[in-house]
Design an enzyme around this catalytic site. Structure first.
Site, PDB file in Angstrom:
ATOM      1  N   HIS A  63      36.305  27.735  39.492  1.00 23.02           N
ATOM      2  CA  HIS A  63      37.023  28.633  40.089  1.00 23.02           C
ATOM      3  C   HIS A  63      36.202  29.905  40.649  1.00 23.02           C
ATOM      4  O   HIS A  63      35.006  29.865  40.417  1.00 23.02           O
ATOM      5  CB  HIS A  63      38.174  29.232  39.299  1.00 23.02           C
ATOM      6  CG  HIS A  63      37.659  30.071  38.188  1.00 23.02           C
ATOM      7  ND1 HIS A  63      37.047  29.779  37.098  1.00 23.02           N
ATOM      8  CD2 HIS A  63      38.269  31.415  37.974  1.00 23.02           C
ATOM      9  CE1 HIS A  63      37.001  30.706  36.244  1.00 23.02           C
ATOM     10  NE2 HIS A  63      37.490  31.777  36.629  1.00 23.02           N
ATOM     11  N   HIS A  65      36.221  33.218  40.758  1.00 20.77           N
ATOM     12  CA  HIS A  65      35.925  34.694  39.963  1.00 20.77           C
ATOM     13  C   HIS A  65      34.570  34.666  39.804  1.00 20.77           C
ATOM     14  O   HIS A  65      33.783  33.794  39.440  1.00 20.77           O
ATOM     15  CB  HIS A  65      36.785  34.787  38.606  1.00 20.77           C
ATOM     16  CG  HIS A  65      38.232  34.983  38.537  1.00 20.77           C
ATOM     17  ND1 HIS A  65      38.976  34.395  37.705  1.00 20.77           N
ATOM     18  CD2 HIS A  65      38.746  35.682  39.419  1.00 20.77           C
ATOM     19  CE1 HIS A  65      40.023  34.936  37.903  1.00 20.77           C
ATOM     20  NE2 HIS A  65      40.105  35.716  39.006  1.00 20.77           N
ATOM     21  N   ASP A  67      32.110  35.886  38.114  1.00 23.03           N
ATOM     22  CA  ASP A  67      31.122  35.562  36.805  1.00 23.03           C
ATOM     23  C   ASP A  67      31.181  34.011  36.758  1.00 23.03           C
ATOM     24  O   ASP A  67      30.199  33.300  35.899  1.00 23.03           O
ATOM     25  CB  ASP A  67      31.908  36.116  35.496  1.00 23.03           C
ATOM     26  CG  ASP A  67      33.204  35.617  35.399  1.00 23.03           C
ATOM     27  OD1 ASP A  67      33.924  35.751  36.208  1.00 23.03           O
ATOM     28  OD2 ASP A  67      33.514  35.318  33.968  1.00 23.03           O
ATOM     29  N   HIS A 140      45.157  29.269  35.164  1.00 23.41           N
ATOM     30  CA  HIS A 140      44.184  30.361  34.884  1.00 23.41           C
ATOM     31  C   HIS A 140      44.665  31.558  36.120  1.00 23.41           C
ATOM     32  O   HIS A 140      44.163  32.336  36.200  1.00 23.41           O
ATOM     33  CB  HIS A 140      42.866  30.004  34.968  1.00 23.41           C
ATOM     34  CG  HIS A 140      41.845  31.139  35.026  1.00 23.41           C
ATOM     35  ND1 HIS A 140      41.821  32.080  33.979  1.00 23.41           N
ATOM     36  CD2 HIS A 140      40.815  31.555  35.863  1.00 23.41           C
ATOM     37  CE1 HIS A 140      41.032  32.929  33.921  1.00 23.41           C
ATOM     38  NE2 HIS A 140      40.308  32.731  35.284  1.00 23.41           N
TER      39      HIS A 140
END
Lengths: 306, 306
Positions: A63, A65, A67, A140
């Site tokens: 995904h 994000h 990080d 998520h």
């Protein structure tokens, strides 16, 4: 027998710590490396590990994000500076095409080698000869994918006693049978592999959950996996925070591991608040004994069972 | 006396190595950190150093090659996850506004704190109370800026003997004079600071070249600096490669250091080919003795001279 191993390159959740970098998991299969997520600093984690980023053939992003993907531009650039010529495939949820276009337009860099990007959806399967990558949409908050690597099943065990009894001469015919080929003896007798081989043995299976709260469908998806690598950002005391932010506790991951009858569970995406592994491992082992908190640079050989 | 120190967070050229990360230099002045370049992994280099990324007030980017800015999105995101509220200023060559817009639109992240970006040109000066940042355009093929930090000059040395002789009583009047204030004694006598203080002492000066081939204008720009940090990607044997790619050799940096009459030279942006510091330090010291190859995490206190 193809070597299959997992190298954890980043096991921290959200931001790095001195001990753990942000998300990246390398799966080494033969001479090929599949990289799952590529947090900032992944290229340098490779340098400090036993794996080479030059062997990466495919990258799978769970995904968007930061990080989980901010190591892509630097990795792509460094591979070029080290003379990569072969194309690179990058897979991810819907949006990966646009994201990669944006990433490849930062600053002055443009790759000379080909980068192919692929948008994936829930329940997609990618077939690559000896193994398949299966995709599952997890939970998520933002669109996030989990992945499994499932090898094709292998022929069963060779029964040497039986082979000799039937009259197959030791030598090349043995290996033909082993490979699953039907053979003809000098006396005209036809021997099928199933006469000599035991039941087909299942290929190895590794499952990577991505960032997710616990979901029922993960139990089916991970069924009988050799290794399940699952989001375990918090321990049970912080269950509400975990689930509100679309993450799992160690205990919840272990519940899935137990119900999916997997072999070994590795907990990852560890919140920076945990300075050692004890709290999370204890939490998981209450329900699934074979649970471990993954460490950066830890290397796991995945062997055939049976 | 305000503390001023340099912390090298990344000294490798183009891509990281196990020992050196890509470019980043933190300058700590009092409670504030000025960051010069922010290569991938800079946030984690901070974690491993004696400096905190939460103290960063201003970031200066020299140019838009990936090894100089790809740590920005992760650093900005992590500062937010660690509750940064105060605004952040980011400076760079023309194009920094667009670059930051692109960086802040990667993935799902949007900062809650304010990020101000500023495009700089050759010979610009930024005045921040106690110090000035001067800008110089250097020669690296793509638009690249060098920076200097120049503190304001301080009042001269206090001559205690003279003060007592003139009849100033030891106590608060001493410190008033020291601060540069004119005072009146009880007998009506007016004393000006210059009667008691020595000549004004120059503030400290640090110069960062950015990636560049040697330029004549750098000699003036770096004149009398306490510290010059200069591109030194190669040694003299690779002079042609160095200059063709817009870089300097250690010897060429040292020539500038000598001609600019600076105090101490730190060589940085070291090509990954050099496994130790010897070749480059030898090359530089042929002409300028006070030359050092910068190491990651090396911390240099910059003290007042005189």
């Amino acid at each position: 027998m193809t070597q299959l191993s997992i190298i954890f390159l980043g096991t921290s959740g959200s931001w790095p710590t001195v001990k753990r970098n942000v998300s990246a998991i390398a799966i080494k299969r033969g001479s090929e490396i599949l990289l799952f997520d590529c947090g900032e600093g992944t290229q340098r984690q490779f340098q400090k590990s036993n794996a080479s980023y030059m062997q990466i053939s495919k990258i799978f992003i769970t995904h968007f994000h930061g990080d989980h993907f901010l190591g892509l531009p630097g990795l792509i650039q460094t591979m070029q500076l080290n003379d990569r010529k072969k194309s690179l495939s990058i897979y991810g949820p819907k949006g990966i095409n646009q994201l990669m276009e944006n990433i490849l337009n930062l600053g002055y860099f443009h790759p000379d080698y080909k980068i192919n990007t692929y948008e994936l959806n829930d329940e997609d399967s990618l077939h690559f000869g000896e193994y398949t990558i299966n995709i599952i949409k997890v939970d998520h908050g933002v669109t996030t994918l989990g992945y499994s690597i499932q090898e094709k099943s292998r022929p069963g065990k060779f029964d040497k006693k039986k082979a000799l009894k039937i009259g197959i001469p030791e030598g090349p015919l043995f290996s033909k049978i082993q490979k699953g080929e039907t053979i003809t003896l000098k006396n005209g007798q036809i021997i099928k592999p199933k006469q000599i081989l035991g039941p087909a043995r299942k290929g190895r299976k590794i499952v990577i959950s991505g960032d997710t709260k616990p979901t029922k469908k993960m139990i089916d998806f991970a069924k009988f996996a050799d290794i399940l690598i699952h989001d375990s950002t918090f321990d049970s005391k912080l269950k509400d925070i975990a689930n509100d932010y679309g993450h799992s506790t160690a205990y919840q991951s272990a519940e899935i591991a137990k119900n999916a009858k997997i072999n070994k569970l590795f907990l990852t995406h560890i919140s920076p608040r945990y300075l050692d592994n004890e709290i999370l491992e204890k939490d998981a082992r209450k329900i699934f004994k074979n649970s471990y908190v993954a460490r950066d640079f830890q290397e796991i050989e995945v062997n055939y069972v049976g």
